[in-house]
Design a protein around this motif. Structure first.
Motif, PDB file in Angstrom:
ATOM      1  N   GLN A  88      -6.314   1.303  -1.231  1.00 59.70           N
ATOM      2  CA  GLN A  88      -6.396   2.746  -1.024  1.00 59.70           C
ATOM      3  C   GLN A  88      -5.105   3.449  -1.415  1.00 59.70           C
ATOM      4  OE1 GLN A  88      -7.686   3.712   2.923  1.00 59.70           O
ATOM      5  NE2 GLN A  88      -9.641   2.639   2.730  1.00 59.70           N
ATOM      6  N   GLY A  89      -3.981   2.716  -1.321  1.00 63.67           N
ATOM      7  CA  GLY A  89      -2.701   3.315  -1.709  1.00 63.67           C
ATOM      8  C   GLY A  89      -2.687   3.750  -3.162  1.00 63.67           C
ATOM      9  N   SER A 129       0.826  -1.204   0.000  1.00 60.46           N
ATOM     10  CA  SER A 129       0.000   0.000   0.000  1.00 60.46           C
ATOM     11  C   SER A 129       0.862   1.257   0.000  1.00 60.46           C
ATOM     12  CB  SER A 129      -0.918  -0.013   1.225  1.00 60.46           C
ATOM     13  OG  SER A 129      -1.730   1.138   1.261  1.00 60.46           O
ATOM     14  N   LYS A 148       1.215   4.296  -3.007  1.00 61.28           N
ATOM     15  CA  LYS A 148       1.056   5.735  -2.805  1.00 61.28           C
ATOM     16  C   LYS A 148       2.120   6.527  -3.563  1.00 61.28           C
ATOM     17  CE  LYS A 148      -1.031   5.462   1.808  1.00 61.28           C
ATOM     18  NZ  LYS A 148      -0.860   5.811   3.247  1.00 61.28           N
ATOM     19  N   TYR A 187      -5.273   4.822  -4.967  1.00 61.39           N
ATOM     20  CA  TYR A 187      -6.106   6.007  -5.180  1.00 61.39           C
ATOM     21  C   TYR A 187      -5.593   7.226  -4.414  1.00 61.39           C
ATOM     22  CZ  TYR A 187      -8.977   2.288  -6.995  1.00 61.39           C
ATOM     23  OH  TYR A 187      -9.415   1.197  -7.718  1.00 61.39           O
ATOM     24  N   GLU A 188      -4.627   7.005  -3.504  1.00 59.04           N
ATOM     25  CA  GLU A 188      -3.985   8.137  -2.831  1.00 59.04           C
ATOM     26  C   GLU A 188      -2.745   8.608  -3.577  1.00 59.04           C
ATOM     27  OE1 GLU A 188      -3.208   6.991   1.177  1.00 59.04           O
ATOM     28  OE2 GLU A 188      -5.323   6.682   1.675  1.00 59.04           O
ATOM     29  N   SER A 189      -2.432   7.951  -4.680  1.00 55.65           N
ATOM     30  CA  SER A 189      -1.291   8.368  -5.496  1.00 55.65           C
ATOM     31  C   SER A 189      -1.693   9.516  -6.425  1.00 55.65           C
ATOM     32  CB  SER A 189      -0.786   7.181  -6.324  1.00 55.65           C
ATOM     33  OG  SER A 189      -1.777   6.795  -7.274  1.00 55.65           O
ATOM     34  N   ASP A 190      -0.752   9.950  -7.245  1.00 53.31           N
ATOM     35  CA  ASP A 190      -1.015  11.060  -8.188  1.00 53.31           C
ATOM     36  C   ASP A 190      -1.518  10.543  -9.529  1.00 53.31           C
ATOM     37  OD1 ASP A 190      -0.142  12.871  -6.273  1.00 53.31           O
ATOM     38  OD2 ASP A 190       1.927  12.805  -6.959  1.00 53.31           O
TER      39      ASP A 190
END
Length: 402
Positions: free
Chosen positions: A339-340, A230, A234, A342-345
């Motif tokens: 979730q990692g 995860s 990110k 969708y928390e990336s750029d």
């Protein structure tokens, strides 16, 4: 001095599993090399199986004595689990070896990269695993010595009982209940039984401590690797100085995809090894907890017997809790790992890359859930349910007694 001794258990070829593999090998379950030791250890396992059979014979013979039968049952069930753990580990040695080699190979390759995030996460769950392992070993050791010395404590607890035992009015206290083809309540027969029971308790305690610690550490590994995956997701598009190029992005997506696939694959292998054993354990654990609680509240139970049963009961509940708690942690982490992504750029990338990111997110939605047979999962809710079952059985027995 203790720290120096513990450091000897570390193995550079198995950064995470050094102490647990030492325990498994010391008690004859992990047998990487064939030879005389292989034969000797398997003879010990065979002796344990024969001893368990003698416990069931004794249970049949004393079935009319409710209290004695409950005391026998609570220990016989645990002995049965010990035998099952030892035998299945030896029989499924190849599959256990596949999981162990995967864990060690993956960790060594990750640590070679010198990535700070990777090293911090691996170091974190490794320290946690060491703490759980040594705590559990201490708990099992305390239980073993309590069982071994309980008869001596009962013998010395009362001068009146001491005299009654010496003049033959009442039998000497036994450690466990098993059948022997000779008089075992006094004389040389009693001491033969005492020595054999002491060796069996020590041997069985080592099997339980090694097997359970290894299983829990492997669960911690999968939880930690999911956390690492995860964290890597990110930083999927970040190389520390800006966005990475298309080629590097695709390589990272492939690498993280394969990482998760390998975790899914080997977690299924681990679950296939643990699930049949834990299914039997979950069923038996309810009965053992119920039987122990009944003995604990029986008026005829002596003070030393209550101490023994209380410590035994704590060990049972702790053993079950370790499996359910860590199985729950792995499942929760596998639910959160995507979730990692969708928390990336991801929003800064083109449509072509976004499609690949979406596929990666879909792959990471696959959860890891350890089970105890086809009906029960290793979660905290299962732990609570088993305690409720045990209490229901205990209430039923108490009402029948009244």
């Amino acid at each position: 001095m203790l720290k120096k001794y513990v450091s000897r258990l570390e193995d550079p070829n198995h950064p995470l599993l050094g102490p647990t593999l030492w325990g498994l090998q010391s008690w004859g379950m992990w047998q990487p090399n064939s030879g005389l030791s292989h034969i000797i250890y398997n003879l010990f396992h065979l002796a344990l199986i024969l001893f368990v059979l003698s416990q069931y014979i004794e249970l049949w013979l004393i079935r009319a004595d409710r209290e004695a039968a409950l005391r026998n049952l609570s220990v016989t069930m645990l002995s049965s689990i010990c035998a099952v753990k030892a035998v299945t580990f030896v029989f499924w040695q190849k599959h256990w070896g596949d999981v162990i080699n995967f864990v060690s190979t993956l960790e060594k390759s990750q640590l070679k990269k010198k990535d700070k995030t990777t090293q911090d996460i691996i170091e974190g769950y490794t320290k946690y695993s060491r703490s759980v392992t040594y705590f559990y070993w201490c708990l099992v050791t305390a239980t073993v010595f309590t069982v071994i010395f309980a008869p001596l404590g009962e013998y010395l607890s009362s001068a009146e009982k001491h005299e009654q035992m010496r003049n033959g009015s009442i039998p000497y206290p036994d450690m466990m209940s098993s059948w022997f083809p000779f008089e075992k309540t006094r004389g040389i027969g009693y001491w033969v039984v005492f020595v054999e029971h002491s060796l069996i308790v020590f041997y069985g305690g080592g099997i339980v401590a090694s097997y359970d610690a290894n299983a829990v550490v492997l669960m911690s590994f999968f939880c930690g690797q999911l956390e690492l995956l995860s964290a890597n997701c990110k930083e999927l598009f970040d190389n520390g100085s800006g966005l990475v190029n298309y080629s590097d992005t695709m390589n990272r997506i492939k690498m993280y995809h394969n990482h998760h696939l390998s975790l899914i694959k080997y977690s299924k292998i681990l679950n296939s090894l643990l699930s049949p054993v834990l299914f039997l354990y979950v069923i038996i654990c309810s009965l053992m907890i119920c039987a122990s609680a009944t003995l604990l509240t029986t008026q005829s139970t002596t003070a030393m017997q209550r101490i023994w049963v209380a410590e035994y009961l704590v060990a049972l509940i702790a053993q079950l809790f370790l499996y359910c708690w860590h199985g729950n942690k792995v499942y929760f982490m596998s639910e959160q790992v995507d979730q990692g992504v969708y928390e990336s750029d991801w929003w800064q990338c083109g449509m072509r890359v976004r499609r690949c990111v979406l596929l990666l997110g879909g792959q990471l939605r696959r959860t890891i859930l350890f089970t105890a047979g086809p009906f029960t999962t290793l979660t905290v809710s299962t732990f609570v349910t088993i305690l409720k079952w045990s209490y229901s059985y205990y209430t039923l027995l108490s009402n029948n007694e009244d």
